[in-house]
Enzyme design. Structure first.
Site, mmCIF file in Angstrom:
data_model
loop_
_atom_site.group_PDB
_atom_site.id
_atom_site.type_symbol
_atom_site.label_atom_id
_atom_site.label_comp_id
_atom_site.label_asym_id
_atom_site.label_seq_id
_atom_site.Cartn_x
_atom_site.Cartn_y
_atom_site.Cartn_z
ATOM 1 N N GLY A 13 0.827 -1.207 0.000
ATOM 2 C CA GLY A 13 0.000 0.000 0.000
ATOM 3 C C GLY A 13 0.860 1.255 0.000
ATOM 4 C CB ALA A 14 4.375 1.582 -0.675
ATOM 5 C CB SER A 142 -6.231 1.689 13.402
ATOM 6 O OG SER A 142 -7.015 2.845 13.638
ATOM 7 C CE1 TYR A 154 -8.900 0.829 8.817
ATOM 8 C CE2 TYR A 154 -9.240 1.870 10.965
ATOM 9 C CZ TYR A 154 -8.470 1.687 9.827
ATOM 10 O OH TYR A 154 -7.279 2.365 9.694
ATOM 11 C CB ALA A 155 -13.008 -1.500 15.391
ATOM 12 C CB ALA A 157 -9.639 -5.485 10.251
#
Ligand code: NDP
Length: 252
Positions: A13-14, A142, A154-155, A157
């Site tokens: 993802g760069a 995160s 998302y949380a 993951a």
């Protein structure tokens, strides 16, 4: 001697944001960096930037949710450069919705891109690291892992990333491989700009709201996360493993 001299690194993802900043930081320290994103073309501008600054990088297109593509990407790096020393699992997406509005497809997309991808990438590089008895894996978690409204996918993951990190540190530690996670708070990138747009705010106004809730009274920049990733990927962090380090301006 540069801190990443002769190191071979993969950053997923760069093409932009935190991943691009990390690729630049590792390359500036002397690493040869595989700049991985969904397409080779997307990764190319970061490679050009690194090359123009005197660094070494190669662009590789790879969807990190695709097991065979991930295996091919890792094999390409090993074939070309001999091994993988550093893996930064950075690729991620958001698909925010409250539970009652979230289709299973948004759950699957976020779990696959933010968590399953890390299993696939670690699986693909472990043989090289174990054989060399050296490795540094840094995973992007995160602050949302602690709970975030509208981010059940998302949380979950990002909390899963912390469990994956702690477990791989135990399994790979005997082979000289450290595994750590970085859990950023609000960082000004395309991801948070898209969140602002979704809630009907300009990126600057959204950032001001986040800054007001942050002890340092500002949001973070990609380079500030990249520096922490670089530390964990360096020999300076040789006795740090299985940890999740929050990089969030002091928020609790
Ligand atoms: P960005 O959206 O700016 O960059 C993420 C990159 O990953 C994009 O280039 C994206 O491509 C790429 N990508 C997405 N899916 C895939 C895939 N399947 N295969 C390969 N590449 C893919 O994100 P950030 O820089 O903001 O975030 C980087 C990481 O940090 C993520 O894991 C994110 O969850 C985490 N993070 C970010 C925070 C923030 O405030 N920004 C806070 C906490 C954690 P494309 O654009 O084409 O989709």
């Amino acid at each position: 001697m540069s801190r990443f001299a002769e190191r071979i690194a993969i950053v997923t993802g760069a093409a932009q944001g935190i991943g691009a900043a990390t690729a630049r930081t590792l390359a500036a320290g002397g690493a040869t960096v595989a700049v991985v994103d969904l397409t080779e073309q997307r990764a190319q501008s970061v490679v050009e930037e690194i090359t123009e600054s005197g660094g070494t990088a190669v662009a590789i297109g790879c969807d990190v949710t695709d097991e065979s593509a991930v295996q091919a990407m890792a094999a390409q790096v090993v074939d070309r450069f001999g091994r993988v020393d550093i893996l930064v699992n950075n690729a991620g997406i958001t698909r925010d919705n409250l539970l009652f509005k979230m289709p299973a497809s948004e759950w699957d997309a976020v779990i696959n891109t933010n968590l399953t991808s890390m299993f696939l990438c670690c699986h693909a590089v472990q043989a090289s690291m174990v054989a060399a008895k050296y490795g540094r894996i840094v995973n992007l978690s995160s602050r949302s892992a602690l709970g975030a409204r509208g981010q059940v996918n998302y949380a979950a993951a990002k909390a899963g990333v912390q469990g994956l990190t702690a477990t791989l540190a135990i399994e790979l530690g005997p082979f000289g491989v450290t595994v750590n996670a970085v859990a950023p708070g609000y960082i000004a990138t395309a991801m948070t700009a898209a969140t602002a747009q979704r809630v009907g705010l300009e990126a600057e106004d959204h950032q001001q709201q986040a800054a007001a809730q942050t002890p340092l009274r500002r949001v973070g920049q990609p380079s500030e996360v990249a520096e922490v990733i670089a530390f964990l990927a360096s020999d300076a962090a040789s006795y740090v493993s299985g940890q999740t380090l929050y990089v969030n301006g002091g928020a609790r």
